[in-house]
Design a protein around this motif. Structure first.
Motif, PDB file in Angstrom:
ATOM      1  N   LEU A 274       0.825  -1.203   0.000  1.00 42.67           N
ATOM      2  CA  LEU A 274       0.000   0.000   0.000  1.00 42.67           C
ATOM      3  C   LEU A 274       0.864   1.261   0.000  1.00 42.67           C
ATOM      4  O   LEU A 274       0.533   2.250  -0.657  1.00 42.67           O
ATOM      5  N   ALA A 275       1.978   1.230   0.745  1.00 49.51           N
ATOM      6  CA  ALA A 275       2.846   2.407   0.824  1.00 49.51           C
ATOM      7  C   ALA A 275       3.431   2.774  -0.531  1.00 49.51           C
ATOM      8  O   ALA A 275       3.765   3.942  -0.781  1.00 49.51           O
ATOM      9  N   ALA A 276       3.555   1.789  -1.418  1.00 47.10           N
ATOM     10  CA  ALA A 276       4.133   2.037  -2.741  1.00 47.10           C
ATOM     11  C   ALA A 276       3.138   2.637  -3.727  1.00 47.10           C
ATOM     12  O   ALA A 276       3.532   3.033  -4.830  1.00 47.10           O
ATOM     13  N   GLN A 277       1.864   2.709  -3.339  1.00 40.90           N
ATOM     14  CA  GLN A 277       0.865   3.268  -4.251  1.00 40.90           C
ATOM     15  C   GLN A 277       1.036   4.788  -4.350  1.00 40.90           C
ATOM     16  O   GLN A 277       1.300   5.460  -3.350  1.00 40.90           O
ATOM     17  N   PRO A 278       0.875   5.353  -5.542  1.00 41.54           N
ATOM     18  CA  PRO A 278       1.182   6.779  -5.754  1.00 41.54           C
ATOM     19  C   PRO A 278       0.302   7.736  -4.957  1.00 41.54           C
ATOM     20  O   PRO A 278       0.729   8.835  -4.624  1.00 41.54           O
ATOM     21  N   ASP A 279      -0.920   7.330  -4.631  1.00 42.16           N
ATOM     22  CA  ASP A 279      -1.815   8.243  -3.924  1.00 42.16           C
ATOM     23  C   ASP A 279      -1.903   7.956  -2.435  1.00 42.16           C
ATOM     24  O   ASP A 279      -2.757   8.504  -1.742  1.00 42.16           O
ATOM     25  N   GLU A 280      -1.029   7.086  -1.929  1.00 40.61           N
ATOM     26  CA  GLU A 280      -1.067   6.727  -0.511  1.00 40.61           C
ATOM     27  C   GLU A 280      -0.402   7.802   0.337  1.00 40.61           C
ATOM     28  O   GLU A 280       0.738   8.194   0.079  1.00 40.61           O
ATOM     29  N   GLN A 281      -1.116   8.299   1.347  1.00 36.37           N
ATOM     30  CA  GLN A 281      -0.605   9.357   2.216  1.00 36.37           C
ATOM     31  C   GLN A 281      -0.237   8.869   3.612  1.00 36.37           C
ATOM     32  O   GLN A 281       0.429   9.578   4.363  1.00 36.37           O
ATOM     33  N   ARG A 282      -0.661   7.652   3.974  1.00 38.43           N
ATOM     34  CA  ARG A 282      -0.390   7.149   5.322  1.00 38.43           C
ATOM     35  C   ARG A 282       1.061   6.713   5.475  1.00 38.43           C
ATOM     36  O   ARG A 282       1.694   6.276   4.511  1.00 38.43           O
ATOM     37  N   THR A 283       1.571   6.844   6.701  1.00 36.86           N
ATOM     38  CA  THR A 283       2.923   6.385   6.998  1.00 36.86           C
ATOM     39  C   THR A 283       2.917   4.868   7.127  1.00 36.86           C
ATOM     40  O   THR A 283       1.860   4.240   7.277  1.00 36.86           O
ATOM     41  N   LEU A 284       4.126   4.264   7.100  1.00 37.82           N
ATOM     42  CA  LEU A 284       4.219   2.811   7.217  1.00 37.82           C
ATOM     43  C   LEU A 284       3.684   2.310   8.566  1.00 37.82           C
ATOM     44  O   LEU A 284       2.944   1.315   8.599  1.00 37.82           O
ATOM     45  N   PRO A 285       4.003   2.951   9.702  1.00 32.09           N
ATOM     46  CA  PRO A 285       3.394   2.501  10.966  1.00 32.09           C
ATOM     47  C   PRO A 285       1.867   2.580  10.944  1.00 32.09           C
ATOM     48  O   PRO A 285       1.187   1.682  11.468  1.00 32.09           O
ATOM     49  N   GLN A 286       1.319   3.643  10.344  1.00 37.76           N
ATOM     50  CA  GLN A 286      -0.137   3.754  10.254  1.00 37.76           C
ATOM     51  C   GLN A 286      -0.716   2.642   9.388  1.00 37.76           C
ATOM     52  O   GLN A 286      -1.761   2.065   9.704  1.00 37.76           O
TER      53      GLN A 286
END
Length: 460
Positions: A274-286
């Motif tokens: 999910l973190a690699a998706q271009p529109d993802e704004q959440r941090t990895l811990p989140q």
């Protein structure tokens, strides 16, 4: 300037460059104020103390403060233990006269004198713990835990106890060793072997590395098979739910390590996807938290991400001709039934040939043409975690570092490569930290102030 706090309670000042700059500017102004204090109008106000004269003095003061803290920690453990031990030996101050000493006394409800005295001892210890709890404004469990730690270390690990009382062992290390020592059978020879094996590392290794080393040693010297221990421990599996401030909560699960590791890998892989998706704004811990909650609530994320659990199974164990335990990567020994089940479901195999005596890696299958993949496979065996001292980030979550940079002529070879996590990689490349192999399969790191640390070899 106030420091902000992250969700896990740690200060994030030193991870934010902007905050660091603002903080250092503030401290510089304070330092200038101290130097010019002689011009201050209020002579009756005592000036703040100047910092140490040099970096070495400041580091030395920090070392002395930590050592003093360790001495006090050991002293607290010993004093708590002494109070509770005295209470067990002399119950009168806590319960009044002992009626069992009167020849005419008749035990109630047909209890034996021994049972009555045992109950008095238990009550006296509980009473003493409660007394200390009220005096010191700590929990009774805190008192009993520290007293128990002193008891275990004194009886089972005298070398560790002596070093702890001397200020050479961190409290967390002492607590870990006491916990593992308490889980060993009541055999003085086993206690001695464990004590001798952990006394040195307890003074030299960080908590994470020490825990791995001590667990490996416990595994080697424990006379009972891991299958029997696992079956007994699995009976105590449980889940706990707690609720924090600001509308948050915590989930804690104690379950077989193979299941926990599989959950960890699934959460981590989906979170990184999910973190690699271009529109993802959440941090990895989140993302980890959100993925874990979504999996628990719905059972599936629909992302099509598969995870890998790495397990090393001795072939003779797999065939049923050895009781040598299998090793779950990032966890440690697991029972043989679980290992065989995981091996049975494996879609591919990697053969690792090891020396039957020392366990040293002799060769690794080279079934693919791409050299980087083979080298990564070998490095994952040689270095299961980040090679920085004390770091436990799994190797497959790290960067592959050239110790001698490629631009400086460094080769892409096992002798010049090693995993470094994204946090520690820049320390090696961009600071005065340095690392060299010492010829024994381990690495020697030197800090910018000259502290030399040899990383310990993989424990499993």
């Amino acid at each position: 300037m106030e420091l902000s706090t992250k969700g896990d309670g740690t200060q994030d000042l030193w991870s934010d460059p902007a905050l660091v700059d603002a903080y250092l500017e503030m401290r510089a102004r304070e330092y200038e104020d101290r130097l010019t204090w002689g011009d201050h109008d209020e002579a009756d106000v005592e000036p703040p103390a100047l910092p140490p004269a040099s970096l070495e003095d400041e580091l030395r003061e920090a070392e002395n403060a930590v050592r003093a803290s360790r001495l006090m920690s050991a002293a607290q453990d010993e004093m708590f233990h002494g109070v509770l031990l005295r209470a067990a030996a002399d119950t009168v101050p806590w319960l009044g006269p002992d009626p069992t000493l009167d020849p005419a006394w008749i035990p109630p409800r047909g209890e034996s004198i021994a049972a009555v005295r045992a109950r008095r001892r238990s009550l006296a210890v509980r009473s003493a713990a409660a007394d200390l709890s009220l005096r010191l404004h700590v929990s009774e469990n805190h008192v009993r835990t520290r007293a128990h730690r002193a008891e275990v270390l004194k009886r089972r690990c005298p070398a560790v106890w002596a070093a702890y009382r001397d200020g050479s062992v961190p409290e967390q290390n002492a607590a870990t060793i006491a916990e593992l020592a308490a889980s060993l059978p009541a055999d003085p020879e086993i206690w001695q072997a464990f004590d001798e094996g952990v006394a040195g590392p307890a003074q030299e290794l960080s908590l994470g590395r020490l825990r791995r080393r001590a667990r490996a040693l416990r595994e080697r010297i424990h006379p009972e098979s891991i299958d029997e221990r696992h079956a007994r421990a699995a009976e105590d599996r449980a889940a706990w739910f707690d609720y924090d401030v600001d509308g948050m909560g915590t989930i804690l699960v104690s379950a077989p390590a193979a299941k926990v590791k599989a959950i960890e890998e699934r959460v981590e892989d989906n979170a990184r996807h999910l973190a690699a998706q271009p529109d993802e704004q959440r941090t990895l811990p989140q993302l980890r938290a959100d993925v874990a909650c979504d999996l628990l609530l719905t059972g599936d994320l629909g992302l099509g991400v598969t995870s890998t659990v790495r397990v090393t199974v001795p072939v003779m164990t797999l065939l049923g001709h050895s009781d040598e335990p299998a090793t779950l990567d990032g966890v440690g020994p697991i029972d043989r039934d679980t290992a065989r089940r995981l091996a049975g479901g494996a879609t591919s195999w990697i053969r690792v040939l090891t020396d039957p005596i020392s366990g040293t890696v002799l060769s690794v299958d080279r079934t693919t043409r791409r050299v980087p993949r083979d080298l990564q496979r070998l490095l994952g065996v040689l270095y299961p975690t980040c090679t920085f001292p004390g770091c436990l980030r799994p190797a497959h979550r790290c960067d592959i570092d050239h110790r001698t940079r490629w631009t400086d002529g460094g080769a892409t070879s096992a002798d010049n490569l090693g995993p470094l996590c994204p946090h520690h990689h820049p320390l090696k490349d961009e600071t005065r930290w340095s690392v060299v192999p010492n010829g024994t399969g381990t690495l020697t790191w030197t800090s910018p102030t000259g502290v030399v640390t040899a990383t310990d070899p993989p424990p499993f």
